[in-house]
Design an enzyme around this catalytic site. Structure first.
Site, short mmCIF file in Angstrom:
data_model
loop_
_atom_site.label_atom_id
_atom_site.label_comp_id
_atom_site.label_asym_id
_atom_site.label_seq_id
_atom_site.Cartn_x
_atom_site.Cartn_y
_atom_site.Cartn_z
N SER A 131 1.01 -1.18 0.08
CA SER A 131 0.08 0.45 0.01
C SER A 131 0.65 1.24 -0.60
CB SER A 131 -0.52 0.18 1.39
OG SER A 131 -1.36 1.23 1.70
N TYR A 162 -1.28 -0.44 10.13
CA TYR A 162 -1.59 -0.56 9.07
C TYR A 162 -0.43 -0.84 7.99
CZ TYR A 162 -3.48 -0.56 3.43
OH TYR A 162 -3.99 -1.47 3.14
N ALA A 206 -12.26 7.22 1.02
CA ALA A 206 -13.09 7.87 0.65
C ALA A 206 -14.42 8.46 -0.74
CB ALA A 206 -11.90 9.42 0.14
N GLN A 233 -7.23 18.59 1.77
CA GLN A 233 -6.44 17.07 0.94
C GLN A 233 -6.92 16.76 -0.09
OE1 GLN A 233 -9.21 17.23 3.07
NE2 GLN A 233 -9.84 15.47 3.57
#
Ligand code: NAD
Length: 341
Positions: A131, A162, A206, A233
């Site tokens: 990731s 994570y 999101a 952001q």
């Protein structure tokens, strides 16, 4: 542009056993569907969730419900050898990973035990879905921070929980490759979105969360849209079709170190919301929640490496991918009976 429509054909026979873990999830479900489309006949799909909760499940694939944190379960999953796409992970959007650091880190057991089992079973190749959360947080402090190159993971300051799990997983893959001869590949995924994934319940990311909020407002006559953070952001979002192609091309490539798999189209969260409103055909009054989880300030993918290794990079325009995501979520909400009371 994709030069090689089915990159796996270069290295796999259609009857090679292929293990897909996390197959009940968003990317895993799409990957199994795509492997079937290509005619692979021995697919083993594994997930911890009961099969009725999988986003996609197919009668002609072998389905196993296993907790892959357990070493014996990993042996069962890898039995018979073949190749592995490890997509299993206890994860979600920023709301989930900020509140479940322990659960996220315990996924280290999945990749660790699965690498051991794959090696023991004589698997020939293994892909780990890493990731963009491995990247050093200090390099993501501004909305216009430079796009992240693979080297920017070090010195290490990954996303707490994570990101560290993914960074450890990457390194274990590297050492299994260097010291034990298991061919390993690592894709660093950047914000993948598309239909047939989580859009509610707390694990959604999101794009799906905003699409759900906009569609809910449209169907119920709502007028407001809550945004986490100040909306400034920035992120880049990768459409599922690009992710699928990239995963398979990285898997088949002659390149062992981690590779970014992400779109370079940078947008702010406000711009993402603008697109969703445009697709839905309405404007909503925005409120901003500065105390909500919002992650780093600015992140996108530098695609120099993937272009040089694969002669390809993700290219689906965000506007067209978002339209497909929105249509699916609005359809789901309509069929669940959501309407103005
Ligand atoms: P997902 O949550 O939809 O799928 C992950 C699946 O793993 C889930 O179905 C879950 O039930 C399963 N799983 C969790 N713990 C398990 C266990 N102990 N044993 C067996 N199965 C288990 O997530 P996704 O979006 O499909 O992500 C797939 C992979 O890609 C993950 O490794 C994730 O970290 C990585 N990734 C995804 C994104 C993204 O934007 N979607 C970004 C970066 C990395």
């Amino acid at each position: 542009m994709a030069l090689d429509r089915n990159p796996l054909d270069r290295i796999l026979a259609k009857d090679t056993p292929i293990l897909v873990t996390g197959a009940g999830g968003f990317i895993g479900g799409h990957l199994v569907a795509d492997l079937r489309r290509q005619g692979f006949s021995r697919i083993r799909a594994v997930d911890i969730k009961p099969v009725e909760h999988w986003f996609q499940a197919f009668d002609d694939t072998e389905i196993l419900v296993l907790d892959l944190r357990d070493r014996h379960a990993c042996r069962t999953a890898a039995r018979g050898g073949g190749v592995v796409f490890n997509l299993a992970c206890d994860m979600g959007g920023m709301g989930f990973i900020e509140a479940h650091k322990t659960d996220c880190m315990l996924s280290v057991l999945i990749n660790t035990h699965l690498l051991m089992a794959a090696h023991e079973s004589g698997c020939s190749r293994y892909l780990f879905a890493s990731s963009a959360c491995v990247y050093n947080g200090d390099k993501q402090c501004f909305p216009d921070s430079p796009a992240l190159k693979e080297d920017d993971a070090y010195p290490a300051l990954a996303e707490d929980g994570y990101g560290w799990e993914k960074l450890f997983g990457e390194r274990l893959c590297r050492h299994y490759g260097e010291e034990r001869g298991l061919v390993t590949r690592v894709a660093r995924l950047h914000n993948v979105y598309g239909p047939l994934g989580a859009y509610d319940g707390g694990r959604e990311k999101a794009p799906a969360a905003l699409a759900r909020k906009v569609a809910t407002a449209k169907l119920t006559g709502g007028s407001s849209l809550e945004i986490w953070g100040d909306g400034l952001q920035t992120r880049s979002f990768t459409y599922i079709d690009d992710c699928l192609y990239g995963l398979q091309a990285i898997f088949a490539a002659d390149y062992a170190a981690p590779i970014n798999l992400g779109s370079a189209e940078l947008v702010s969260i406000d711009q993402l919301a603008d697109m969703l409103e445009e697709v839905a055909g309405l404007r909503l009054e925005r409120s901003y929640d500065p105390s909500a989880p919002r992650g780093v300030r600015g992140r996108s993918s530098d695609n120099t490496l993937i272009r040089s290794v694969l002669n390809w990079e993700p290219s689906t325009p965000l506007r067209s991918g978002i339209a497909r995501l929105y249509a699916w979520i609005e359809g789901e909400l309509r069929s669940s009976g959501l309407r103005s009371s």
